[in-house]
Design a protein around this motif. Structure first.
Motif, PDB file in Angstrom:
ATOM      1  N   THR A 228       0.150  11.377  14.081  1.00  0.00           N
ATOM      2  CA  THR A 228       1.614  11.140  14.440  1.00  0.00           C
ATOM      3  C   THR A 228       2.170  12.706  14.784  1.00  0.00           C
ATOM      4  O   THR A 228       2.933  12.796  15.638  1.00  0.00           O
ATOM      5  CB  THR A 228       2.402  10.423  13.487  1.00  0.00           C
ATOM      6  OG1 THR A 228       1.598   9.431  13.147  1.00  0.00           O
ATOM      7  CG2 THR A 228       3.531  10.052  14.161  1.00  0.00           C
ATOM      8  N   VAL A 231       1.036  14.088  18.069  1.00  0.00           N
ATOM      9  CA  VAL A 231       1.616  13.417  19.202  1.00  0.00           C
ATOM     10  C   VAL A 231       2.944  13.979  19.337  1.00  0.00           C
ATOM     11  O   VAL A 231       3.384  14.130  20.435  1.00  0.00           O
ATOM     12  CB  VAL A 231       1.794  11.952  19.013  1.00  0.00           C
ATOM     13  CG1 VAL A 231       2.672  11.174  20.094  1.00  0.00           C
ATOM     14  CG2 VAL A 231       0.311  11.316  18.977  1.00  0.00           C
ATOM     15  N   LEU A 232       3.646  14.114  18.235  1.00  0.00           N
ATOM     16  CA  LEU A 232       5.165  14.598  18.181  1.00  0.00           C
ATOM     17  C   LEU A 232       5.027  16.094  18.603  1.00  0.00           C
ATOM     18  O   LEU A 232       5.927  16.341  19.687  1.00  0.00           O
ATOM     19  CB  LEU A 232       5.764  14.605  16.823  1.00  0.00           C
ATOM     20  CG  LEU A 232       7.121  14.719  16.468  1.00  0.00           C
ATOM     21  CD1 LEU A 232       7.681  13.385  17.117  1.00  0.00           C
ATOM     22  CD2 LEU A 232       7.215  14.595  15.049  1.00  0.00           C
ATOM     23  N   GLY A 234       3.007  17.269  21.023  1.00  0.00           N
ATOM     24  CA  GLY A 234       2.516  17.303  22.261  1.00  0.00           C
ATOM     25  C   GLY A 234       1.107  17.088  22.363  1.00  0.00           C
ATOM     26  O   GLY A 234       0.435  17.144  23.554  1.00  0.00           O
ATOM     27  N   ILE A 272       9.169   8.515  16.511  1.00  0.00           N
ATOM     28  CA  ILE A 272       8.149   8.785  17.272  1.00  0.00           C
ATOM     29  C   ILE A 272       8.176   8.287  18.631  1.00  0.00           C
ATOM     30  O   ILE A 272       8.074   8.911  19.701  1.00  0.00           O
ATOM     31  CB  ILE A 272       6.699   8.866  16.726  1.00  0.00           C
ATOM     32  CG1 ILE A 272       6.548  10.056  15.699  1.00  0.00           C
ATOM     33  CG2 ILE A 272       5.565   8.992  17.704  1.00  0.00           C
ATOM     34  CD1 ILE A 272       5.974   9.779  14.474  1.00  0.00           C
ATOM     35  N   ILE A 273       8.179   6.887  18.646  1.00  0.00           N
ATOM     36  CA  ILE A 273       8.536   6.161  19.905  1.00  0.00           C
ATOM     37  C   ILE A 273       9.660   6.972  20.806  1.00  0.00           C
ATOM     38  O   ILE A 273       9.340   6.972  22.092  1.00  0.00           O
ATOM     39  CB  ILE A 273       8.724   4.835  19.453  1.00  0.00           C
ATOM     40  CG1 ILE A 273       7.370   4.166  18.707  1.00  0.00           C
ATOM     41  CG2 ILE A 273       8.768   3.991  20.751  1.00  0.00           C
ATOM     42  CD1 ILE A 273       7.508   2.557  18.244  1.00  0.00           C
ATOM     43  N   VAL A 275      11.156   9.568  20.629  1.00  0.00           N
ATOM     44  CA  VAL A 275      10.716  11.024  20.837  1.00  0.00           C
ATOM     45  C   VAL A 275      10.075  11.010  22.031  1.00  0.00           C
ATOM     46  O   VAL A 275       9.881  11.724  23.221  1.00  0.00           O
ATOM     47  CB  VAL A 275      10.089  12.104  19.785  1.00  0.00           C
ATOM     48  CG1 VAL A 275       9.490  13.151  20.252  1.00  0.00           C
ATOM     49  CG2 VAL A 275      11.258  12.259  18.790  1.00  0.00           C
ATOM     50  N   LEU A 276       8.683  10.024  22.190  1.00  0.00           N
ATOM     51  CA  LEU A 276       7.908   9.986  23.177  1.00  0.00           C
ATOM     52  C   LEU A 276       8.397   9.557  24.522  1.00  0.00           C
ATOM     53  O   LEU A 276       8.240   9.859  25.716  1.00  0.00           O
ATOM     54  CB  LEU A 276       6.540   8.997  22.850  1.00  0.00           C
ATOM     55  CG  LEU A 276       5.560   9.716  21.989  1.00  0.00           C
ATOM     56  CD1 LEU A 276       4.447   9.029  21.698  1.00  0.00           C
ATOM     57  CD2 LEU A 276       5.289  11.132  22.562  1.00  0.00           C
ATOM     58  N   ILE A 277       9.700   8.527  24.230  1.00  0.00           N
ATOM     59  CA  ILE A 277       9.974   8.099  25.511  1.00  0.00           C
ATOM     60  C   ILE A 277      10.745   9.192  26.073  1.00  0.00           C
ATOM     61  O   ILE A 277      10.963   9.377  27.467  1.00  0.00           O
ATOM     62  CB  ILE A 277      11.140   6.888  25.026  1.00  0.00           C
ATOM     63  CG1 ILE A 277      10.185   5.760  24.819  1.00  0.00           C
ATOM     64  CG2 ILE A 277      11.699   6.391  26.361  1.00  0.00           C
ATOM     65  CD1 ILE A 277      10.704   4.641  24.182  1.00  0.00           C
ATOM     66  N   PRO A 280       7.918  12.752  26.750  1.00  0.00           N
ATOM     67  CA  PRO A 280       6.562  12.421  26.874  1.00  0.00           C
ATOM     68  C   PRO A 280       5.522  13.224  26.617  1.00  0.00           C
ATOM     69  O   PRO A 280       4.478  12.918  26.174  1.00  0.00           O
ATOM     70  CB  PRO A 280       6.453  11.984  28.492  1.00  0.00           C
ATOM     71  CG  PRO A 280       7.897  11.931  28.911  1.00  0.00           C
ATOM     72  CD  PRO A 280       8.668  12.895  28.226  1.00  0.00           C
ATOM     73  N   LYS A 281       5.648  14.538  26.742  1.00  0.00           N
ATOM     74  CA  LYS A 281       4.712  15.655  26.471  1.00  0.00           C
ATOM     75  C   LYS A 281       4.597  16.046  24.971  1.00  0.00           C
ATOM     76  O   LYS A 281       4.439  17.156  24.653  1.00  0.00           O
ATOM     77  CB  LYS A 281       4.943  16.839  27.429  1.00  0.00           C
ATOM     78  CG  LYS A 281       4.708  16.224  28.977  1.00  0.00           C
ATOM     79  CD  LYS A 281       3.888  17.306  29.616  1.00  0.00           C
ATOM     80  CE  LYS A 281       2.415  17.354  29.434  1.00  0.00           C
ATOM     81  NZ  LYS A 281       1.834  18.409  30.254  1.00  0.00           N
ATOM     82  N   GLY A 282       5.647  15.447  23.795  1.00  0.00           N
ATOM     83  CA  GLY A 282       5.935  15.684  22.744  1.00  0.00           C
ATOM     84  C   GLY A 282       7.162  16.995  22.755  1.00  0.00           C
ATOM     85  O   GLY A 282       7.588  17.174  23.848  1.00  0.00           O
TER      86      GLY A 282
END
Lengths: 292, 235
Positions: A228, A231-232, A234, A272-273, A275-277, A280-282
């Motif tokens: 996670t 992903v956060l 990037g 995280i969801i 942030v990703l929305i 998208p690249k973290g």
């Protein structure tokens, strides 16, 4: 509040360490290593066995463990993944799943499912600071994590920026084929990335083991949180991995203290969801415009 | 370091079921510019990749008197066979300097001055991220990066691709300059005018086979070849 943030940073630093290893392997070999946590777990068992059963000095055992971790990383990449590199990332992913199950089974077979106590790496009374800000308590364990993360981050930065091999690692992670045409031995770089990655998993195992005990599932939680964090951040840069982990650690701790402990996991995943929305690249992913 | 002419002997390249290069024989003279022309899919890039060891092939590649078939890519680069790939393939997220250093990976000391001598514009941009350079500058960086490997044989794959005529002129000058320094050049091009103006010898590939070969002026004397393969280029 400050204490909560410090505790959060301490947890977060562990996530960062996990994320750094994952990002290194992913950047270079393009594989998300699902066996990551279990590889660290297996090495931690080995070190526990060396020191608690055989009776070798803890720090010597740790050094042996890191060497074993590096060799394990190199072997899995060299013999498990490289022969199928040309097929697809999916097939390599399946191999890492296989390794995950094999290691878990082996650990259960050899050492059983009972929790084993792992010796503290660092002991001593917590450091206490008093001032206008109130009282801050800093455990030695937290200090160890901070120092480890800072050291590794700085070394990694210097390595990738100023050494020939570090530049080769970045070149391979950006364009493997062309890096090969530059005379860079891509195989060596792949081996290195896995040796480094699995060593990080082992390191996380050693640091967390005194707290979570040695068991076949000991690093599952860290693997998920590290993923996670990556992903956060990037999933592309080490800076992203480091700060992704720290941010996740603090957010999680604040939610735990001020809302509810039950919300801890789900709330941070929800963030995280979001942030990703929105990114998208973290948070630290570079969107680079390429000219044609 | 290898030296001498390069000979390709009945070279075949397969990509799965696709037979891209079908048993060609080429000889590349040391110190000269040899060009390989042909339409898309004629097997030009595959031939270059085979020479540098980037694809599996059958047949044999001999440099001077030494067969290099078992040699992996990085060893060939160490021995002075360097490919500047199609589409530039520069490392976009790295700086100009880091790109050049990556090119010099097989050498003990990176001779940055050499690159700046041929490409002064890169010196001004040394700390710029490569992805932010213009197309022409990126192509120059790609060639400069290959030069950093101190090649004896430089393989250029479509260096003029997607560039403005002025820039192509500049690239042509650079290729002449590099060749003058004693570096053997193998140039793959779709821009036949450019390639023939630079080359001492040309091969024309068609469907993976050599359709014609000879000195550029000889090839251009033949109306059939000019019409069929060279897009009606005038001598």
């Amino acid at each position: 509040m400050i204490n909560q943030i410090l505790l959060g940073l301490s947890n977060g630093a562990m996530y960062s360490l996990v994320a750094i290893g994952l990002v290194m392997m992913y950047k270079v070999s393009g594989v998300m290593n699902f066996a990551y946590g279990n590889m660290g777990m297996f090495v931690t068992y080995l070190v526990w066995w060396l020191t608690s059963v055989i009776g070798i000095n803890l720090y010597i055992s740790i050094v042996l463990g890191i060497i074993f971790a590096a060799l394990m990383g190199i072997s899995v990449e060299r013999f498990g993944l490289r022969p199928i590199r040309h097929l697809s990332h999916g097939s390599m992913l399946i191999v890492t799943f296989g390794v995950l199950m094999i290691l878990e089974g082996l650990a259960v077979q050899i050492w059983g499912t009972e929790y084993k106590a792992f010796p503290e790496l660092i002991t001593g009374t917590p450091l206490v600071f008093k001032g206008d800000f109130g009282i801050i308590v800093l455990r030695r364990q937290d200090l160890l994590v901070f120092v480890t993360l800072t050291t590794i981050s700085i070394l990694l930065l210097l390595f990738t920026k100023y050494t020939k091999f570090g530049i080769a690692v970045r070149a391979v992670s950006e364009n493997e084929e062309v890096a090969g045409y530059m005379g860079i031995n891509v195989g060596t770089v792949l081996s290195f990335s896995w040796a480094f990655g699995v060593s990080m998993a082992a390191l996380v195992g050693f640091i967390s083991a005194p707290k979570v005990f040695v068991s076949p599932l000991m690093l599952l939680f860290y693997q998920i949180q590290g993923f996670t964090a990556a992903v956060l951040g990037g999933f592309e840069t080490f800076t992203g991995a480091v700060f992704g982990g720290l941010i996740l650690g603090v957010l999680e701790k604040l939610v735990e203290s001020y809302i509810s402990e039950g919300f801890k996991a789900s709330f941070s995943l929800a963030i995280i969801i979001v942030v990703l929305i929105l990114f998208p690249k973290g948070l630290f992913g570079k969107t680079l415009r390429r000219r044609v | 370091m290898l030296s001498g002419d390069i000979y390709l002997k009945s070279l075949n390249v397969f990509y799965g079921p696709v037979h891209a290069v079908k048993g060609i024989d080429l000889s590349i003279e040391e110190g000269k510019v040899t060009t390989i022309l042909g339409a898309n899919g004629a097997g030009k890039s595959s031939t270059l990749k085979a020479i540098v060891g980037g694809v599996n092939y059958t047949g044999s590649i001999v440099v001077g008197t030494v067969p290099i078939d078992g040699m992996p890519v990085h060893k060939r680069v160490e021995n002075g066979i360097v490919l500047c790939p199609e589409g530039r393939g520069i490392f976009y997220t790295m700086t100009v300097k880091e790109n050049l250093l990556a090119g010099a990976y097989t050498r003990k000391h990176a001779k940055l001055e050499l690159a700046f001598e041929i490409f002064p514009v890169l010196k001004e941009r040394i700390n710029q991220i490569a992805g932010t350079l213009s197309g022409g500058e990126q192509q120059m960086l790609a060639i400069a990066r290959a030069i950093m490997a101190e090649p004896k044989y430089l393989l250029l794959d479509e260096p003029s691709l997607g560039l403005a005529p002025v820039v192509i002129e500049k690239i042509a000058e650079v290729i002449r300059e590099i060749n003058k320094r004693g570096i053997t050049i193998i140039l793959v091009e779709q821009n036949t005018t450019l390639a023939l103006s630079l080359a001492h010898k040309a091969y024309i590939l068609e469907n993976g086979r050599v359709a014609a070969e000879g000195k550029p002026d000889e090839l251009m004397k033949s109306d059939v070849i000019r019409q069929k393969y060279l897009g009606g280029v005038r001598a």
